[in-house]
Design an enzyme around this catalytic site. Structure first.
Site, short mmCIF file in Angstrom:
data_model
loop_
_atom_site.label_atom_id
_atom_site.label_comp_id
_atom_site.label_asym_id
_atom_site.label_seq_id
_atom_site.Cartn_x
_atom_site.Cartn_y
_atom_site.Cartn_z
N LYS A 111 0.84 -1.21 0.00
CA LYS A 111 0.00 0.00 0.00
C LYS A 111 0.87 1.24 0.00
CE LYS A 111 -4.40 -1.43 1.81
NZ LYS A 111 -5.71 -0.93 1.68
N LYS A 193 -2.36 -12.03 -7.12
CA LYS A 193 -3.25 -12.92 -6.38
C LYS A 193 -4.72 -12.62 -6.72
CE LYS A 193 -4.45 -11.97 -2.23
NZ LYS A 193 -4.68 -11.68 -0.82
N LYS A 196 -10.54 -10.39 -3.38
CA LYS A 196 -11.89 -9.83 -3.37
C LYS A 196 -11.87 -8.32 -3.56
CE LYS A 196 -12.27 -11.24 1.56
NZ LYS A 196 -11.08 -11.73 1.92
#
Ligand code: TYM
Length: 328
Positions: A111, A193, A196
């Site tokens: 991040k 990856k 969601k």
């Protein structure tokens, strides 16, 4: 009986990655271990959640846990926020964790590297809450996908430090990573990856996707120009990922699949993978609808929370005594 603990953070709809890397492992293990599985709802708050959507995601997640075969009579299934001891031990553990350790967490570093400006302090310390989720139940094993291994390792470090400072308090847990499917990759970018929070919806199969939508996603998965079905994650990450998905769902070895699809086009192979995915989704969704119609979710969660609270409370009291938070 050895104890196992794990959880999923429902910050969106559960994915095929969650299923292969975690959920189906929990179901498999519940026969041989004392299984504790929770919904990590506090963890979702590390990034803003629309309250209505969050609430729906929590409901879907618990229904999917049961649809996948988690059995409330064999496993302890509960909502994290129903056991308040997690947050309290979380604070105590954050006071036994160094910022240097949190700075090394991959998710935080990613991040930071992306220049994300709205990172919350909750996100920064969340590995210590995860350590609390684990250590408060003294599990022997923590079954997780590859991406969570680092957090379990931090948990071990924090537990060892605590035990050294205050005397034997926590069992040191071991991460348990599945041999096949520990890292299911995005269908639209197989170097990343499947997640969601993926902005590229096409890359991620959700367990509640309409089967035909999921089929389309598999059929349009990114592959390569090599034109050969073989397991080469470096040069053919897309095909390797599809082989892993097929193998995980069909139970057949990758070797065996490579033999079967030798000399056949990617289209035929993708169709076979899509068939496996669609079969899974149809089965899961039928069970999911059935469970929703039974209106049992509240009862299952209440029953699980009662069991979990007893264990968590005992451990928290022990910790408080060890660190001198209580008076004699
Ligand atoms: P979460 O919600 O991101 O993921 C839940 C589980 O699914 C696995 N997983 C995958 N496995 C294979 N391929 C993928 N693409 C994939 N995506 C996700 C994860 O490795 C994980 O096992 N912080 C945790 C939740 C948590 C937890 C805990 C887990 C909170 N407290 C205590 C274990 C023990 C998380 O965000 O997982």
């Amino acid at each position: 009986m050895k104890r196992m603990l794990s959880g999923i953070k429902p910050s969106g709809q559960l994915t095929l990655g969650n299923y292969i890397g975690a959920l189906r492992e929990f179901v498999k293990y519940q026969n041989d271990y004392e299984m504790i599985v929770f919904i990590a709802n506090l963890h979702t708050l590390t990034v803003y959640q629309d309250p209505k959507e969050l609430s729906q995601n929590l409901k879907d997640t618990i229904a999917l846990y049961l649809a996948c075969g988690l059995d409330p009579n064999r496993s302890t299934i509960f909502m994290q926020s129903d056991v308040m001891e997690h947050a309290q031990l979380g604070f105590i553990l954050s006071c036994n964790t160094y910022m240097g350790e949190l700075n090394r967490m991959t998710q935080y570093k990613d991040k930071l590297a992306k220049g994300e400006e709205s990172m919350t302090s909750g996100f920064y310390v969340y590995p210590t809450l995860m350590a609390s989720d684990i250590l408060i139940y003294d599990p022997d094993f923590v079954p997780v996908g590859e991406d969570q291994k680092q957090h379990v390792e931090l948990t071990r470090d924090v537990a060892m430090r605590f035990n050294n400072r205050y005397g034997e308090t926590f069992k040191i847990p071991q991460p348990l990573i599945p041999k096949i499917g520990a890292r299911i990759m995005s269908l639209s970018d197989p170097t990343k990856k499947m997640s969601k929070s993926d902005e590229q919806d096409k890359g991620c199969i959700y367990l509640l996707d309409k089967p035909e939508v999921a089929r389309k996603k598999v059929m349009s998965a990114i592959t390569d120009l090599v034109g050969k079905v073989q397991y080469d994650p470096i040069n053919q990450p897309g095909i390797a990922n599809l082989l892993v998905i097929h193998s995980a769902l069909s139970g057949r070895s990758i070797e065996n699949l490579v033999k079967e699809f030798e000399g056949q086009g990617y289209g035929t192979f993708k169709k076979a993978v899509a068939d496996e995915v669609v079969k899974l989704l149809i089965d899961l969704q039928a069970k999911y609808n059935d469970i929703l119609n039974q209106h049992i979710l509240d009862k299952v969660l209440a029953q699980g929370a009662v069991k979990a609270r007893v264990l968590a409370h005992q451990k928290l009291k022990l910790v408080e005594t060890k660190i001198g938070l209580t008076i004699d």
